[in-house]
Write an enzyme that holds these catalytic residues in place. Structure first.
Site, PDB file in Angstrom:
ATOM      1  N   TYR A  45     -42.403  49.605  16.878  1.00 45.44           N
ATOM      2  CA  TYR A  45     -41.516  48.508  16.494  1.00 45.44           C
ATOM      3  C   TYR A  45     -41.970  47.689  15.298  1.00 45.44           C
ATOM      4  CZ  TYR A  45     -39.266  49.698  20.837  1.00 45.44           C
ATOM      5  OH  TYR A  45     -38.630  50.395  21.830  1.00 45.44           O
ATOM      6  N   ARG A  76     -42.627  41.035  14.977  1.00 48.53           N
ATOM      7  CA  ARG A  76     -42.594  40.863  16.428  1.00 48.53           C
ATOM      8  C   ARG A  76     -43.151  39.511  16.881  1.00 48.53           C
ATOM      9  NH1 ARG A  76     -45.434  43.497  19.520  1.00 48.53           N
ATOM     10  NH2 ARG A  76     -43.998  43.646  21.287  1.00 48.53           N
ATOM     11  N   GLY A  96     -39.376  51.555  28.612  1.00 49.63           N
ATOM     12  CA  GLY A  96     -39.792  50.155  28.594  1.00 49.63           C
ATOM     13  C   GLY A  96     -41.162  49.888  29.163  1.00 49.63           C
ATOM     14  N   ARG A 133     -42.674  52.966  23.303  1.00 50.15           N
ATOM     15  CA  ARG A 133     -43.858  52.170  22.992  1.00 50.15           C
ATOM     16  C   ARG A 133     -45.140  52.801  23.534  1.00 50.15           C
ATOM     17  NH1 ARG A 133     -43.621  46.458  22.776  1.00 50.15           N
ATOM     18  NH2 ARG A 133     -41.621  46.667  23.851  1.00 50.15           N
ATOM     19  N   CYS A 160     -42.542  33.100   2.551  1.00 56.13           N
ATOM     20  CA  CYS A 160     -42.185  31.681   2.474  1.00 56.13           C
ATOM     21  C   CYS A 160     -41.549  31.214   3.782  1.00 56.13           C
ATOM     22  CB  CYS A 160     -41.248  31.447   1.297  1.00 56.13           C
ATOM     23  SG  CYS A 160     -42.029  31.740  -0.293  1.00 56.13           S
ATOM     24  N   GLU A 161     -42.291  31.322   4.850  1.00 50.07           N
ATOM     25  CA  GLU A 161     -41.875  30.886   6.175  1.00 50.07           C
ATOM     26  C   GLU A 161     -43.085  30.392   6.944  1.00 50.07           C
ATOM     27  OE1 GLU A 161     -38.812  30.850   7.392  1.00 50.07           O
ATOM     28  OE2 GLU A 161     -37.768  32.054   5.870  1.00 50.07           O
TER      29      GLU A 161
END
Length: 460
Positions: free
Chosen positions: A419, A358, A276, A321, A389-390
Site C-alpha cells: 500500500y 498511510r 485483511g 499485505r 508542504c503539509e
C-alpha cells in the site's frame, strides 16, 4: 506538554518524555526479524537485504527507494499455497502490483484479485491465466466488465443491482456466461481503523445482509440466464490479527446460503472470506501465523456449514499485505535534523507522504532504523517527516534514532511493501520512486523510478 507513543510498548500507551522506559543505545541497531524482511541483517554496521548493502542500493538507484526482498515475498506465497492446499489463494493486487509480482504469482501457483481495468491490464500483459483472476470493485465500468468478459476472467464479484444488470447485458452481448459472486456486507465490525473496516452496513462496498439487499441480489442474478452464480464473498477489513470476525461473518453467510437453498433450491459451491490479515509494524505487534489462519478458517467454514446442514463449499482467501508487506522497506536520505526544544527532534528525509501516505491517511505506525551505519549514541526521540508542504507529512510519528544522526545518513522504514507504492502520488511534483528487487546479492529494477520528463509528459 505533548505526549508520545513509545515504539517498544503498547502501541496505544501514551507517555510523557520523563515517563519513558530507558532504551539502550544498542537497541537502536536491532533488526527485529518479526518486522523486517526475512533476509535482513547488518553487515559491517550497514543494513543488508537479500545480500545487498543498502548503501550500494542508494548509490546505484537514488533515494527514496522501495526495496523488495524477492525471497521473502516468494516464500510467503509458498507459505499460503501450502497452508491452504485444497483451497484457493488469490493475491490481492491492490497491495502492490507490477509485472514482476504477477510473474512470481504464476511461478508459485497463486491466483490474483484485481480491482480495476488497469490492474487487469498488468496481469494480462504478462500472460497470467485469466481463469485465475477475480475482478472486484464497487463501480466497475462497462469497459472494465467488457475487458474481463473478453479475457475470460475466472470470477466477477458483483457489488450492486446496477452492476448485475450491466453485467447480464454484456454477458449476453459477448455470448459468455461468467461465474459471479455476490459481495455481502455482513455487518461485522472489524477491530481496525474506520477507513479499512469494510463489512459494516454504512459504507460503499457490497450488498447488505441485514437489509435484504444481498438476498435480492441473488434473485436478480438467478433470473439472468447469462450469469452463473457460484458463491458469496465477504471482506471484513484490513490489518486483522485474529479469526473471530471471520467466524461471525461465516456464520452470517451460512444463514444466507440456507435461505438461498430453501428459496431457490440452489446450493452455492464457493465461499470467499476475503483477506485483511495483519502484519507486524512495530515492537509488540502480533502477526498471525499463516497455518493457524488456514486451519482456523477451514474449521470455521466446515463447522458453520455442517451446523446449517450444507455441504462445505470451496474456500477462497485473498491475502495481500501479509504476502508483500513484510518483504518491503523504503530507503531515505536524511536532509535536515531539527531539534524542537523539550519536545522531539524532526528528521526530514527526501520523500514523504507522496511515497507513503498511510501515516497521514489513517495513523499507520512504523519501525525505522539508521541503515547506513551502526551507532551507539544515546536514543533521541524523533519524528521522521517528509519534504511536502503539509504539517501532516509524517512518515513515522514517534521513534527513537541515535543522537548523532546527521544529514547524508540513510534511514530505512520497515514493512512498507504493501500500500505504499500503490498509493503513491506526485504531490508537489515529486517523482514516484523506483522499486528494486533484491535476491542472492543482486539487485534489479522491477519498476522504473519516474523522472521530471515523466511528470511533464502529457501536459500541453
Amino acid at each position: 506538554m505533548s505526549r508520545f507513543v513509545h515504539p517498544a510498548g503498547d502501541r496505544h500507551a501514551e507517555m510523557l518524555p520523563h515517563e519513558r522506559p530507558p532504551l539502550a543505545p544498542a537497541d537502536l541497531n536491532r533488526i527485529n526479524p518479526a518486522i523486517w524482511p526475512r533476509t535482513s541483517s547488518r553487515t559491517d554496521g550497514a543494513l543488508t537485504i537479500g545480500g545487498v548493502d543498502v548503501r550500494d542500493l542508494a548509490g546505484d538507484h537514488g533515494t527514496p527507494l522501495y526495496v523488495l526482498d524477492e525471497d521473502d515475498v516468494r516464500s510467503r506465497m509458498r507459505d499460503y499455497a501450502t497452508a491452504f492446499a485444497g483451497s484457493e489463494v488469490h493475491y490481492a493486487g491492490k497491495a502492490f502490483l507490477c509485472k514482476e509480482i504477477v510473474r512470481w504469482l504464476q511461478d508459485e501457483g497463486l491466483g490474483l484479485d484485481v480491482a480495476s481495468g488497469g490492474e487487469l491490464a498488468v496481469a494480462l500483459s504478462v500472460g497470467f491465466p485469466a481463469a485465475r483472476i477475480t475482478l472486484h470493485g464497487n463501480n466497475k465500468s462497462a469497459a472494465e466488465l467488457s475487458r474481463a468478459l473478453e479475457a475470460g476472467v475466472g470470477h466477477i464479484v458483483v457489488d450492486s443491482y446496477e452492476e448485475i444488470a450491466r453485467l447480464g447485458f454484456l454477458a449476453e452481448k459477448y455470448g459468455v456466461r461468467p461465474k459471479v459472486m455476490i459481495r455481502v456486507t455482513t455487518g461485522v465490525e472489524a477491530h481496525t481503523h474506520e477507513f479499512i473496516a469494510t463489512a459494516h452496513d454504512d459504507q460503499k462496498f457490497g450488498l447488505s445482509l441485514n437489509s435484504g439487499a444481498a438476498a435480492e441480489a441473488v434473485r436478480r442474478i438467478l433470473a439472468l440466464p447469462a450469469l452463473e452464480l457460484v458463491g458469496l464473498h465477504s471482506h471484513i477489513g484490513s490489518q486483522i490479527v485474529d479469526t473471530a470476525g471471520f467466524e461471525v461473518a461465516a456464520r452470517r453467510l451460512a444463514t444466507l446460503l440456507v435461505q438461498i437453498k430453501d428459496e431457490h433450491d440452489v446450493v452455492l459451491p464457493e465461499l470467499d472470506l476475503g483477506g485483511g490479515y495483519g502484519i507486524a509494524y512495530i515492537e509488540g505487534d502480533e502477526a498471525p501465523d499463516i497455518k493457524e489462519i488456514a486451519d482456523g478458517l477451514r474449521g470455521i467454514v466446515t463447522k458453520v456449514c455442517t451446523d446449517a446442514g450444507l455441504p462445505v463449499p470451496k474456500l477462497t482467501v485473498e491475502p495481500g499485505r501479509t504476502i508483500v508487506g513484510p518483504g518491503g522497506i523504503t530507503l531515505y536520505e536524511v536532509g535536515t535534523v531539527k531539534d524542537v526544544e523539550g519536545l522531539r527532534t524532526y528528521v526530514s528525509v527526501d520523500g514523504g507522504m507522496s511515497d507513503n501516505v498511510r501515516t497521514a491517511l489513517y495513523g499507520a505506525e512504523y519501525t525505522a532504523v539508521l541503515a547506513s551505519r551502526e551507532s551507539f549514541a544515546e536514543p533521541m526521540l524523533s519524528r521522521i517527516v517528509g519534504k511536502h508542504c503539509e504539517s501532516g507529512d509524517i512518515i513515522v510519528r514517534d521513534c527513537f534514532l541515535p543522537a548523532d544522526l546527521a544529514p547524508g545518513d540513510l534511514i530505512a522504514v520497515a514493512a512498507t511493501g504493501a500500500y505504499c507504492r500503490s498509493l503513491a502520488s506526485n504531490y508537489n511534483y515529486l517523482p514516484k520512486p523506483a522499486v528494486v528487487s533484491v535476491t542472492n546479492g543482486e539487485a534489479r529494477v522491477i519498476v522504473r523510478g519516474e523522472t521530471e520528463d515523466d511528470l511533464l509528459r502529457g501536459q500541453l
